[in-house]
Scaffold this active site. Structure first.
Site, mmCIF file in Angstrom:
data_model
loop_
_atom_site.group_PDB
_atom_site.id
_atom_site.type_symbol
_atom_site.label_atom_id
_atom_site.label_comp_id
_atom_site.label_asym_id
_atom_site.label_seq_id
_atom_site.Cartn_x
_atom_site.Cartn_y
_atom_site.Cartn_z
ATOM 1 N N ARG A 195 43.831 38.162 27.680
ATOM 2 C CA ARG A 195 43.311 36.815 27.407
ATOM 3 C C ARG A 195 43.415 35.933 28.645
ATOM 4 N NH1 ARG A 195 40.848 36.277 22.853
ATOM 5 N NH2 ARG A 195 41.680 37.420 21.083
ATOM 6 N N ASN A 196 43.902 36.489 29.764
ATOM 7 C CA ASN A 196 44.063 35.675 30.971
ATOM 8 C C ASN A 196 42.708 35.577 31.694
ATOM 9 O OD1 ASN A 196 44.455 35.092 33.782
ATOM 10 N ND2 ASN A 196 46.644 35.435 33.486
ATOM 11 N N ASP A 221 49.213 44.686 32.987
ATOM 12 C CA ASP A 221 50.404 43.852 32.983
ATOM 13 C C ASP A 221 50.807 43.676 34.435
ATOM 14 O OD1 ASP A 221 52.133 42.409 31.059
ATOM 15 O OD2 ASP A 221 53.698 43.385 32.242
ATOM 16 N N SER A 222 50.986 42.447 34.830
ATOM 17 C CA SER A 222 51.164 42.181 36.252
ATOM 18 C C SER A 222 52.091 40.999 36.460
ATOM 19 C CB SER A 222 49.800 41.926 36.906
ATOM 20 O OG SER A 222 49.061 40.975 36.173
ATOM 21 N N PHE A 276 44.131 32.764 41.018
ATOM 22 C CA PHE A 276 44.819 32.108 39.893
ATOM 23 C C PHE A 276 46.327 32.298 40.090
ATOM 24 C CE2 PHE A 276 46.133 35.856 37.369
ATOM 25 C CZ PHE A 276 45.386 36.842 37.988
ATOM 26 N N ASP A 283 48.666 32.775 43.420
ATOM 27 C CA ASP A 283 47.872 33.032 44.635
ATOM 28 C C ASP A 283 48.015 31.958 45.718
ATOM 29 O OD1 ASP A 283 46.722 35.557 44.226
ATOM 30 O OD2 ASP A 283 45.118 34.740 42.988
ATOM 31 N N LYS A 287 40.229 39.932 48.441
ATOM 32 C CA LYS A 287 41.373 40.063 47.532
ATOM 33 C C LYS A 287 41.297 41.410 46.792
ATOM 34 C CE LYS A 287 44.096 38.261 43.745
ATOM 35 N NZ LYS A 287 44.354 37.352 42.641
ATOM 36 N N HIS A 308 46.998 44.229 44.292
ATOM 37 C CA HIS A 308 47.662 45.078 43.309
ATOM 38 C C HIS A 308 46.694 45.508 42.207
ATOM 39 C CE1 HIS A 308 47.611 40.913 42.218
ATOM 40 N NE2 HIS A 308 48.278 41.042 41.084
ATOM 41 N N ARG A 309 45.857 44.584 41.765
ATOM 42 C CA ARG A 309 44.916 44.876 40.669
ATOM 43 C C ARG A 309 43.804 45.807 41.156
ATOM 44 N NH1 ARG A 309 44.904 40.242 39.282
ATOM 45 N NH2 ARG A 309 46.463 40.569 37.682
HETATM 46 P P1 ITT Z 1 47.444 39.021 29.129
HETATM 47 O O1 ITT Z 1 48.777 39.549 28.666
HETATM 48 O O2 ITT Z 1 46.577 38.504 28.040
HETATM 49 O O3 ITT Z 1 46.733 40.012 30.019
HETATM 50 P P2 ITT Z 1 49.065 37.238 30.747
HETATM 51 O O4 ITT Z 1 48.739 36.093 31.689
HETATM 52 O O5 ITT Z 1 50.105 37.013 29.693
HETATM 53 O O6 ITT Z 1 47.699 37.733 30.085
HETATM 54 P P3 ITT Z 1 50.827 39.019 32.184
HETATM 55 O O7 ITT Z 1 51.918 38.970 31.171
HETATM 56 O O8 ITT Z 1 50.477 40.335 32.815
HETATM 57 O O9 ITT Z 1 49.456 38.493 31.609
HETATM 58 O O10 ITT Z 1 51.220 37.971 33.315
HETATM 59 C C1 ITT Z 1 50.607 37.971 34.543
HETATM 60 C C2 ITT Z 1 51.066 36.745 35.348
HETATM 61 O O11 ITT Z 1 51.395 37.175 36.686
HETATM 62 C C3 ITT Z 1 49.930 35.758 35.498
HETATM 63 O O12 ITT Z 1 49.986 34.780 34.496
HETATM 64 C C4 ITT Z 1 50.160 35.183 36.894
HETATM 65 O O13 ITT Z 1 51.094 34.150 36.811
HETATM 66 C C5 ITT Z 1 50.811 36.343 37.640
HETATM 67 N N1 ITT Z 1 49.800 37.121 38.367
HETATM 68 C C6 ITT Z 1 49.378 38.393 38.088
HETATM 69 N N2 ITT Z 1 48.409 38.771 38.934
HETATM 70 C C7 ITT Z 1 48.184 37.736 39.753
HETATM 71 C C8 ITT Z 1 47.288 37.504 40.822
HETATM 72 O O14 ITT Z 1 46.394 38.412 41.181
HETATM 73 N N3 ITT Z 1 47.349 36.330 41.438
HETATM 74 C C9 ITT Z 1 48.229 35.394 41.071
HETATM 75 N N4 ITT Z 1 49.098 35.503 40.062
HETATM 76 C C10 ITT Z 1 49.089 36.678 39.399
#
Ligand code: ITT
Length: 206
Positions: free
Chosen positions: A10-11, A75-76, A158, A161, A181, A186-187
């Site tokens: 949902r992000n 998950d990141s 986002f 970053d 990017k 990582h993604r």
């Molecule tokens: P979903 O579980 O719905 O996918 P979420 O935002 O809860 O959405 P995560 O638990 O994986 O997802 O949290 C990821 C967070 O890590 C995200 O909200 C950012 O704060 C950070 N993050 C991950 N990848 C990033 C990126 O490429 N650039 C900046 N921040 C990142």
């Protein structure tokens, strides 16, 4: 036949990047990428895993079972050396509530205020999980090393970053072009590693 894959996130920042990276896959065959709003709503359990892998698998399994479609979850988060790897799996709710990127970033900068430049190393981590309704599971991981600077720069991307400068770069990841990017992130790495499993889906459905 076109393969349909459900993105179990949902992000909004992630959705943009995941769709972009999937679209560049060479020779993957036709793939229709669906979002959670394209399928009937289902209950999503809170993310309680201790690791990126547990959380990514949980999200992808839940979506695959509920939708009957192959589901891809990410998950990141940002693992900061001076915080012993935190915020890590708690990156999205570091401030104590979910999804407030601005407040999370502000809290992190405050926590690192007295940490000298040479100890501000960090890594973005992404674990991608692809789960098929028949129970097939593939998990890949990507990491992106860099450091956390002291003030925000740039308005792309986002989350964290604007304060992350990748190793070998002078710009933050919010100042990179989208394609730059994706090539380093990582993604991007995790999703490119998932390509063979995505290709296998499309050859199975032919
Ligand atoms: P979903 O579980 O719905 O996918 P979420 O935002 O809860 O959405 P995560 O638990 O994986 O997802 O949290 C990821 C967070 O890590 C995200 O909200 C950012 O704060 C950070 N993050 C991950 N990848 C990033 C990126 O490429 N650039 C900046 N921040 C990142």
């Amino acid at each position: 036949m076109t393969v349909r894959v459900l993105l179990a996130t949902r992000n909004p920042g992630k959705i943009v990047e995941l769709r972009r990276i999937l679209a560049e896959a060479p020779g993957a065959g036709p793939m229709e990428v669906l979002g959670l709003d394209d399928v009937p709503a289902f209950d999503q359990a809170p993310e309680t895993g201790a690791t990126f892998t547990e959380n990514a698998l949980a999200k992808a399994r839940e979506a695959a079972v509920a939708s009957g479609l192959p589901a891809l979850a990410d998950d990141s988060g940002l693992s900061v050396d001076a915080l012993n790897g935190m915020p890590g799996v708690l990156s999205a709710r570091w401030v104590g509530r979910h999804g407030d990127d601005e407040a999370n970033l502000e809290l992190l900068l405050g926590q690192l205020a007295d940490v000298p430049d040479e100890r501000r190393g960090a890594a973005f981590v992404c674990v991608a999980a692809l789960v098929t309704p028949d129970g097939g599971e593939t998990v890949t991981r990507g990491e992106w090393r860099g450091s956390v600077i002291r003030e925000r720069r740039g308005d792309g991307g986002f989350g964290y970053d604007p304060v992350f400068v990748p190793a070998g770069e002078r710009r933050t990841s919010a100042q990179l072009l989208a394609a730059e990017k994706d090539a380093l992130s990582h993604r991007g790495r995790a999703l490119r590693a998932l390509r063979p499993a995505l290709h296998a889906l499309s050859s199975l459905s032919r």
